[in-house]
Scaffold this motif. Sequence first.
Motif, PDB file in Angstrom:
ATOM      1  N   VAL A 153       0.848  -1.195   0.000  1.00 43.22           N
ATOM      2  CA  VAL A 153       0.000   0.000   0.000  1.00 43.22           C
ATOM      3  C   VAL A 153       0.883   1.243   0.000  1.00 43.22           C
ATOM      4  O   VAL A 153       2.010   1.225   0.498  1.00 43.22           O
ATOM      5  N   LEU A 154       0.320   2.289  -0.585  1.00 42.08           N
ATOM      6  CA  LEU A 154       0.956   3.598  -0.515  1.00 42.08           C
ATOM      7  C   LEU A 154       0.065   4.436   0.386  1.00 42.08           C
ATOM      8  O   LEU A 154      -1.012   4.869  -0.029  1.00 42.08           O
ATOM      9  N   PRO A 155       0.462   4.612   1.655  1.00 38.23           N
ATOM     10  CA  PRO A 155      -0.392   5.372   2.559  1.00 38.23           C
ATOM     11  C   PRO A 155      -0.495   6.814   2.088  1.00 38.23           C
ATOM     12  O   PRO A 155       0.503   7.410   1.690  1.00 38.23           O
ATOM     13  N   LEU A 156      -1.700   7.370   2.120  1.00 42.19           N
ATOM     14  CA  LEU A 156      -1.895   8.771   1.740  1.00 42.19           C
ATOM     15  C   LEU A 156      -2.458   9.495   2.954  1.00 42.19           C
ATOM     16  O   LEU A 156      -1.793   9.520   3.984  1.00 42.19           O
ATOM     17  N   ASP A 157      -3.654  10.045   2.877  1.00 43.50           N
ATOM     18  CA  ASP A 157      -4.146  10.843   4.005  1.00 43.50           C
ATOM     19  C   ASP A 157      -4.751  10.031   5.142  1.00 43.50           C
ATOM     20  O   ASP A 157      -4.789  10.482   6.277  1.00 43.50           O
ATOM     21  N   VAL A 158      -5.238   8.832   4.843  1.00 47.19           N
ATOM     22  CA  VAL A 158      -5.950   8.051   5.862  1.00 47.19           C
ATOM     23  C   VAL A 158      -4.956   7.209   6.662  1.00 47.19           C
ATOM     24  O   VAL A 158      -4.124   6.515   6.080  1.00 47.19           O
ATOM     25  N   PRO A 159      -5.021   7.277   8.009  1.00 48.47           N
ATOM     26  CA  PRO A 159      -4.099   6.457   8.799  1.00 48.47           C
ATOM     27  C   PRO A 159      -4.389   4.967   8.609  1.00 48.47           C
ATOM     28  O   PRO A 159      -5.546   4.562   8.598  1.00 48.47           O
ATOM     29  N   LEU A 160      -3.319   4.186   8.434  1.00 44.55           N
ATOM     30  CA  LEU A 160      -3.466   2.745   8.212  1.00 44.55           C
ATOM     31  C   LEU A 160      -2.710   1.997   9.290  1.00 44.55           C
ATOM     32  O   LEU A 160      -1.629   2.422   9.691  1.00 44.55           O
ATOM     33  N   ASP A 161      -3.279   0.874   9.736  1.00 36.77           N
ATOM     34  CA  ASP A 161      -2.571  -0.030  10.634  1.00 36.77           C
ATOM     35  C   ASP A 161      -2.101  -1.204   9.776  1.00 36.77           C
ATOM     36  O   ASP A 161      -2.893  -2.091   9.434  1.00 36.77           O
ATOM     37  N   LEU A 162      -0.838  -1.199   9.413  1.00 37.36           N
ATOM     38  CA  LEU A 162      -0.325  -2.198   8.467  1.00 37.36           C
ATOM     39  C   LEU A 162      -0.408  -3.618   9.001  1.00 37.36           C
ATOM     40  O   LEU A 162      -0.298  -4.580   8.242  1.00 37.36           O
ATOM     41  N   SER A 163      -0.601  -3.759  10.330  1.00 40.03           N
ATOM     42  CA  SER A 163      -0.742  -5.092  10.931  1.00 40.03           C
ATOM     43  C   SER A 163      -2.205  -5.486  11.076  1.00 40.03           C
ATOM     44  O   SER A 163      -2.511  -6.583  11.543  1.00 40.03           O
ATOM     45  N   GLY A 164      -3.098  -4.595  10.714  1.00 41.89           N
ATOM     46  CA  GLY A 164      -4.531  -4.862  10.861  1.00 41.89           C
ATOM     47  C   GLY A 164      -5.080  -5.654   9.685  1.00 41.89           C
ATOM     48  O   GLY A 164      -4.340  -6.096   8.804  1.00 41.89           O
ATOM     49  N   GLU A 165      -6.417  -5.793   9.681  1.00 40.28           N
ATOM     50  CA  GLU A 165      -7.063  -6.545   8.604  1.00 40.28           C
ATOM     51  C   GLU A 165      -7.309  -5.639   7.401  1.00 40.28           C
ATOM     52  O   GLU A 165      -7.614  -4.450   7.562  1.00 40.28           O
ATOM     53  N   LEU A 166      -7.180  -6.226   6.216  1.00 36.49           N
ATOM     54  CA  LEU A 166      -7.476  -5.504   4.972  1.00 36.49           C
ATOM     55  C   LEU A 166      -8.317  -6.429   4.102  1.00 36.49           C
ATOM     56  O   LEU A 166      -7.928  -7.569   3.829  1.00 36.49           O
ATOM     57  N   THR A 167      -9.481  -5.920   3.689  1.00 39.13           N
ATOM     58  CA  THR A 167     -10.436  -6.742   2.928  1.00 39.13           C
ATOM     59  C   THR A 167     -10.768  -6.034   1.620  1.00 39.13           C
ATOM     60  O   THR A 167     -11.134  -4.848   1.631  1.00 39.13           O
ATOM     61  N   CYS A 168     -10.637  -6.766   0.515  1.00 36.10           N
ATOM     62  CA  CYS A 168     -10.922  -6.147  -0.790  1.00 36.10           C
ATOM     63  C   CYS A 168     -12.337  -6.478  -1.247  1.00 36.10           C
ATOM     64  O   CYS A 168     -12.940  -7.451  -0.793  1.00 36.10           O
ATOM     65  N   ASP A 169     -12.841  -5.679  -2.174  1.00 41.97           N
ATOM     66  CA  ASP A 169     -14.151  -5.953  -2.763  1.00 41.97           C
ATOM     67  C   ASP A 169     -14.036  -7.161  -3.694  1.00 41.97           C
ATOM     68  O   ASP A 169     -12.951  -7.664  -3.971  1.00 41.97           O
ATOM     69  N   TRP A 170     -15.182  -7.611  -4.192  1.00 44.56           N
ATOM     70  CA  TRP A 170     -15.248  -8.856  -4.959  1.00 44.56           C
ATOM     71  C   TRP A 170     -15.085  -8.599  -6.449  1.00 44.56           C
ATOM     72  O   TRP A 170     -15.485  -7.548  -6.952  1.00 44.56           O
ATOM     73  N   ARG A 171     -14.518  -9.581  -7.130  1.00 42.76           N
ATOM     74  CA  ARG A 171     -14.458  -9.553  -8.592  1.00 42.76           C
ATOM     75  C   ARG A 171     -14.148 -10.965  -9.084  1.00 42.76           C
ATOM     76  O   ARG A 171     -13.667 -11.805  -8.308  1.00 42.76           O
ATOM     77  N   ASP A 172     -14.407 -11.247 -10.353  1.00 42.36           N
ATOM     78  CA  ASP A 172     -14.042 -12.540 -10.934  1.00 42.36           C
ATOM     79  C   ASP A 172     -12.522 -12.599 -11.079  1.00 42.36           C
ATOM     80  O   ASP A 172     -11.862 -11.569 -11.173  1.00 42.36           O
ATOM     81  N   GLY A 173     -11.970 -13.804 -11.140  1.00 45.03           N
ATOM     82  CA  GLY A 173     -10.522 -13.966 -11.276  1.00 45.03           C
ATOM     83  C   GLY A 173      -9.822 -13.711  -9.951  1.00 45.03           C
ATOM     84  O   GLY A 173     -10.436 -13.832  -8.882  1.00 45.03           O
TER      85      GLY A 173
END
Length: 176
Positions: A153-173
């Motif tokens: 990830v390229l952190p921008l304005d939103v604080p991120l916890d790199l050790s936390g959970e990250l969930t992506c939206d759905w798509r085929d493939g």
Amino acid sequence: MADVQTTHTAELDTATLAAARGLLYGVFDDMTDHDWEHALGGVHALAWEQGELVGHASLIQRRLLHRGRALRAGYVEGVGVRADRRRRGYAAAMMDALESVARRAYDLAALGATDEAAHFYAARGWKLWLGPTSALTPTGIHRTEDDDGCIHVLPLDVPLDLSGELTCDWRDGDVW
Ligand SMILES: CC(C)(COP(=O)(O)OP(=O)(O)OC[C@H]1O[C@@H](n2cnc3c(N)ncnc32)[C@H](O)[C@@H]1OP(=O)(O)O)[C@@H](O)C(=O)NCCC(=O)NCCS
């Protein structure tokens, strides 16, 4: 100086789209039509050398769930430079262009890196996601263990916890 054009999918003619698709099929042994489709619908960075397409990358919008928010993510897809044109700064120039778009348009930028390119992104300030990754599928949130350790990830304005959970939206493939 690399000649890089940034254009939305809608503004690319059929021949250029076919050239970009062909380039990526040449770069990746395991390229699929889903992978190509994932690279569409956003901003493409195209590297040209004397009228020939030698590099492609694109930035599309996705939602990434993190710390209770659905973040607007600029997701990098289809980064490839023709094998005989590497180490000439094309990927760096394409990423400069797409990171600049991401900085102005998204909460964060993200991508799934190949092993080969992980150092390339790290050197540009991208951070390896350390926490568990998942996907929001039609049957709920499911872990994507195979993708742990390759999401950057390229952190921008939103604080991120790199050790936390990250969930992506759905798509085929491939979801990441
Ligand atoms: C990864 C890839 C896109 C890099 O393209 P490129 O045009 O050769 O990269 P650049 O010439 O812009 O290199 C930029 C910097 O990254 C470095 N770099 C490039 N490839 C690298 C690699 N494989 N390992 C370590 N560093 C690398 C360069 O040395 C350069 O550093 P510098 O600016 O300090 O000199 C290209 O090797 C490629 O297409 N690989 C196969 C497909 C792939 O893995 N794509 C990534 C998908 S996530």
